[in-house]
Design an enzyme around this catalytic site. Structure first.
Site, PDB file in Angstrom:
ATOM      1  N   HIS A 125       4.198  -3.348   2.139  1.00  0.00           N
ATOM      2  CA  HIS A 125       4.245  -3.392   0.604  1.00  0.00           C
ATOM      3  C   HIS A 125       3.943  -4.873   0.291  1.00  0.00           C
ATOM      4  CE1 HIS A 125       5.289  -2.719  -3.329  1.00  0.00           C
ATOM      5  NE2 HIS A 125       6.632  -2.482  -3.032  1.00  0.00           N
ATOM      6  N   ASP A 182      -4.893  -7.407  -3.077  1.00  0.00           N
ATOM      7  CA  ASP A 182      -4.308  -8.365  -2.092  1.00  0.00           C
ATOM      8  C   ASP A 182      -5.366  -9.021  -1.187  1.00  0.00           C
ATOM      9  OD1 ASP A 182      -1.572  -7.719  -2.084  1.00  0.00           O
ATOM     10  OD2 ASP A 182      -2.005  -5.783  -1.225  1.00  0.00           O
ATOM     11  N   HIS A 202      -6.262   1.906  -0.597  1.00  0.00           N
ATOM     12  CA  HIS A 202      -5.149   1.823  -1.619  1.00  0.00           C
ATOM     13  C   HIS A 202      -4.547   3.459  -1.565  1.00  0.00           C
ATOM     14  CE1 HIS A 202      -2.210   1.318  -4.742  1.00  0.00           C
ATOM     15  NE2 HIS A 202      -2.140   0.044  -4.444  1.00  0.00           N
TER      16      HIS A 202
HETATM   17  C1  LIG Z   1      -3.462   1.073   1.697  1.00  0.00           C
HETATM   18  C2  LIG Z   1      -3.378   1.933   2.899  1.00  0.00           C
HETATM   19  C3  LIG Z   1      -2.310   2.065   3.691  1.00  0.00           C
HETATM   20  C4  LIG Z   1      -3.887   3.498   2.054  1.00  0.00           C
HETATM   21  O1  LIG Z   1      -3.537   4.543   3.283  1.00  0.00           O
HETATM   22  P1  LIG Z   1      -3.979   6.000   2.978  1.00  0.00           P
HETATM   23  O2  LIG Z   1      -4.079   6.420   1.470  1.00  0.00           O
HETATM   24  O3  LIG Z   1      -2.816   6.645   3.438  1.00  0.00           O
HETATM   25  O4  LIG Z   1      -5.448   6.252   3.756  1.00  0.00           O
HETATM   26  P2  LIG Z   1      -5.415   6.747   5.099  1.00  0.00           P
HETATM   27  O5  LIG Z   1      -4.436   6.025   6.106  1.00  0.00           O
HETATM   28  O6  LIG Z   1      -5.181   8.162   4.970  1.00  0.00           O
HETATM   29  O7  LIG Z   1      -6.842   6.431   5.343  1.00  0.00           O
HETATM   30  C5  LIG Z   1      -8.037   7.427   5.057  1.00  0.00           C
HETATM   31  C6  LIG Z   1      -9.244   7.156   5.880  1.00  0.00           C
HETATM   32  O8  LIG Z   1      -9.655   5.842   5.582  1.00  0.00           O
HETATM   33  C7  LIG Z   1      -9.577   4.865   6.713  1.00  0.00           C
HETATM   34  N1  LIG Z   1      -9.013   3.621   6.384  1.00  0.00           N
HETATM   35  C8  LIG Z   1      -8.243   3.505   5.237  1.00  0.00           C
HETATM   36  N2  LIG Z   1      -7.920   2.000   4.863  1.00  0.00           N
HETATM   37  C9  LIG Z   1      -8.778   1.713   5.800  1.00  0.00           C
HETATM   38  C10 LIG Z   1      -9.139   0.039   5.969  1.00  0.00           C
HETATM   39  N3  LIG Z   1      -8.388  -0.794   5.241  1.00  0.00           N
HETATM   40  N4  LIG Z   1     -10.009  -0.331   6.909  1.00  0.00           N
HETATM   41  C11 LIG Z   1     -10.576   0.588   7.705  1.00  0.00           C
HETATM   42  N5  LIG Z   1     -10.268   2.211   7.433  1.00  0.00           N
HETATM   43  C12 LIG Z   1      -9.451   2.178   6.530  1.00  0.00           C
HETATM   44  C13 LIG Z   1      -8.569   5.472   7.419  1.00  0.00           C
HETATM   45  O9  LIG Z   1      -8.825   4.959   9.136  1.00  0.00           O
HETATM   46  C14 LIG Z   1      -8.890   6.947   7.436  1.00  0.00           C
HETATM   47  O10 LIG Z   1     -10.076   7.326   8.142  1.00  0.00           O
HETATM   48  P3  LIG Z   1     -10.354   8.830   8.867  1.00  0.00           P
HETATM   49  O11 LIG Z   1     -10.205   9.950   7.771  1.00  0.00           O
HETATM   50  O12 LIG Z   1     -11.464   8.875   9.295  1.00  0.00           O
HETATM   51  O13 LIG Z   1      -9.033   9.037   9.535  1.00  0.00           O
HETATM   52  C15 LIG Z   1      -4.690   1.834   3.926  1.00  0.00           C
HETATM   53  O14 LIG Z   1      -5.982   1.754   2.968  1.00  0.00           O
HETATM   54  C16 LIG Z   1      -4.591   0.424   4.616  1.00  0.00           C
HETATM   55  O15 LIG Z   1      -4.081   0.431   5.508  1.00  0.00           O
HETATM   56  N6  LIG Z   1      -5.202  -0.631   3.782  1.00  0.00           N
HETATM   57  C17 LIG Z   1      -5.103  -1.875   4.516  1.00  0.00           C
HETATM   58  C18 LIG Z   1      -3.718  -2.550   4.200  1.00  0.00           C
HETATM   59  C19 LIG Z   1      -3.812  -3.071   2.793  1.00  0.00           C
HETATM   60  O16 LIG Z   1      -4.770  -3.670   2.372  1.00  0.00           O
HETATM   61  N7  LIG Z   1      -2.646  -2.622   2.094  1.00  0.00           N
HETATM   62  C20 LIG Z   1      -2.484  -2.987   0.913  1.00  0.00           C
HETATM   63  C21 LIG Z   1      -2.437  -1.987  -0.284  1.00  0.00           C
HETATM   64  S1  LIG Z   1      -1.951  -2.724  -1.605  1.00  0.00           S
END
Ligand SMILES: CC(C)(COP(=O)(O)OP(=O)(O)OC[C@H]1O[C@@H](n2cnc3c(N)ncnc32)[C@H](O)[C@@H]1OP(=O)(O)O)[C@@H](O)C(=O)NCCC(=O)NCCS
Length: 422
Positions: free
Chosen positions: A263, A358, A302
């Site tokens: 978070h 971020d 996100h």
């Molecule tokens: C924010 C986050 C957790 C959202 O996750 P989510 O909506 O649950 O998305 P998912 O984990 O289902 O990912 C969907 C797809 O995109 C990919 N993906 C998502 N975020 C990614 C990233 N930052 N880098 C590379 N690939 C990513 C996943 O591998 C997945 O690919 P697939 O369909 O081939 O398996 C995720 O984007 C992430 O981990 N980002 C990096 C951390 C970050 O910046 N967090 C701050 C949020 S404010």
């Protein structure tokens, strides 16, 4: 019904029709029609746990509004304290209201000497400032016993003011302690952001003069982080608040949720990632590794935004202004190259992965001299006003205590076996 879902219960052959209101169905209606059939929804992906008038977010369209006002207009024209007033009162203040609000916040920035001397100074020398902040906020409830009068409007207003006002003081005190510097008292002649910077950086000068560009940049970052509807920490605030705990205890719980790297820790992860990449020449191979499934691009993607995070756009502009004063963060070129490559790569565009808030905020904080450990603390300072706006709303709505159901997957009944026979 104009918009509804028809469900056939194949166990009994009965048909029920449930209205779709605001894009969803009411669980109360659902359980009347289908008693005992519940939703299994880990992470609340499809569950609206409350009605809220605080923040509007459309992740598909990249829209964020506080009380109806676009985040872009607030970041451009408002101040953090005005935004805090807006979040808590539902409308922007007039001049007299703003002056009174600013005055009240400014004159509640001091913390009880025992909070500092007996409590904060009791931590281990290398304590994490966020751990200190979470504990100190919880400890405040023992200093303000009137905080338990949560339905008394005067008491509620007083605690809201105290919490917003004391967060920067506690945050700076935690930092000063962790670097062995003496505590700096608040200066009531300074505005909110300047006062925080003074408590952070003042050494021996009679009065700390913060650079106005940096003060404004920090204030903008505070505006952008003030609320984000039902995220993990706000949900924690609402859950704890629903038990009618005092606002200090509920805020400490929310801050504890923010402490988690999933978070409040993403901007720190971005800095670590950019440092690890080390040079523009390594960006392409790093992106290829991410595409091959080796890790994620921190600061990208996100849970709700499936287009450019509107806050990221504002932050990117703010970063340029900050760097014109501090000098460019050496990691910026790597970040820009990373963004350029990712935004033109089918892997990221097809998954709708764009920079989030971020991606650039950590670069700004680092350029302003904040250590990585302070990043979640910097998030908690402004988010306090959002948490409190939701807490007030929850109490005004006379919400029920939060108590989700579970799907039991443990063993069936079994008999106790004495230890010598196991
Ligand atoms: C924010 C986050 C957790 C959202 O996750 P989510 O909506 O649950 O998305 P998912 O984990 O289902 O990912 C969907 C797809 O995109 C990919 N993906 C998502 N975020 C990614 C990233 N930052 N880098 C590379 N690939 C990513 C996943 O591998 C997945 O690919 P697939 O369909 O081939 O398996 C995720 O984007 C992430 O981990 N980002 C990096 C951390 C970050 O910046 N967090 C701050 C949020 S404010």
């Amino acid at each position: 019904m104009a918009e509804s879902i028809t469900i056939i219960d194949n166990r009994s052959g009965e048909t029920s029709e449930i209205a779709i209101v605001n894009g969803g169905v009411s669980a109360a209606e659902w359980s009347k029609l289908l008693p005992g059939v519940w939703f299994y929804d880990p992470g609340f992906m499809s569950t609206a746990a409350c009605e809220s008038a605080v923040t509007y977010l459309d992740g598909e369209a990249g829209i964020l509004r506080y009380r109806g006002y676009p985040i872009e207009e607030l970041a451009e024209q408002s101040t953090y304290l005005e935004v805090a007033y807006l979040l808590l009162h539902g409308q922007l203040p007039d001049t007299a209201e703003y002056e009174e609000w600013t005055h009240d916040i400014t004159y509640h920035t001091f913390i009880h000497e025992n909070v500092r001397k007996r409590f904060l100074e009791g931590f281990h020398y290398d304590a994490h400032p966020m751990g200190m902040l979470v504990s100190a906020v919880a400890a405040l409830s023992t200093f303000y016993l009137d905080a338990k009068d949560i339905f008394d409007p005067d008491s509620r207003r007083k605690q809201v003011i105290r919490l917003i006002a004391k967060m920067p003081t506690l945050a700076a005190a935690a930092h000063r302690f962790s670097v062995g510097m003496p505590f700096v008292y608040p200066d009531n002649s300074l505005d909110f952001a300047s006062n925080f910077l003074s408590m952070m950086w003042k050494v021996a000068e009679p009065r700390f003069e913060a650079n106005p560009v940096l003060t404004r940049a920090l204030d903008i970052l505070f505006i952008l982080h003030a609320d984000h509807e039902q995220n993990c920490s706000t949900t924690a605030m609402r859950v704890v608040g629903s038990s009618h705990a005092d606002p200090y205890s509920a805020t400490a719980a929310a801050a504890a949720a923010l402490y988690g790297p999933r978070h409040g820790g993403a901007n720190e992860a971005v800095i670590r990632m950019l440092t690890e990449i080390g040079s523009i020449d390594n960006v392409e191979s790093f992106v290829n590794e991410v595409k091959a499934g080796k890790g994620r691009l921190q600061g990208f993607g996100h849970r709700v935004y499936k287009s450019y995070d509107p806050r990221a756009r504002i932050i990117k502009r703010t970063a340029d202004e900050v760097f014109s004063v501090t000098g460019k963060n050496p990691l910026l070129d790597i970040a820009l190259k990373l963004e350029e490559i990712a935004l033109s790569d089918e892997y990221f565009t097809s998954r709708r992965l764009y920079p989030n808030v971020d991606f650039y905020s950590g670069l700004i904080y680092q350029a302003m001299g904040f250590p990585l450990e302070m990043f979640p603390v910097l998030f908690a300072i402004p988010r306090t006003s959002g948490w409190l706006a939701h807490w007030q709303e929850l109490l005004d709505q006379d919400s029920r205590i939060a108590r989700p159901r579970q799907l039991y997957i443990g063993p069936d009944e079994r008999q106790y076996v004495p230890i010598d026979r196991r």
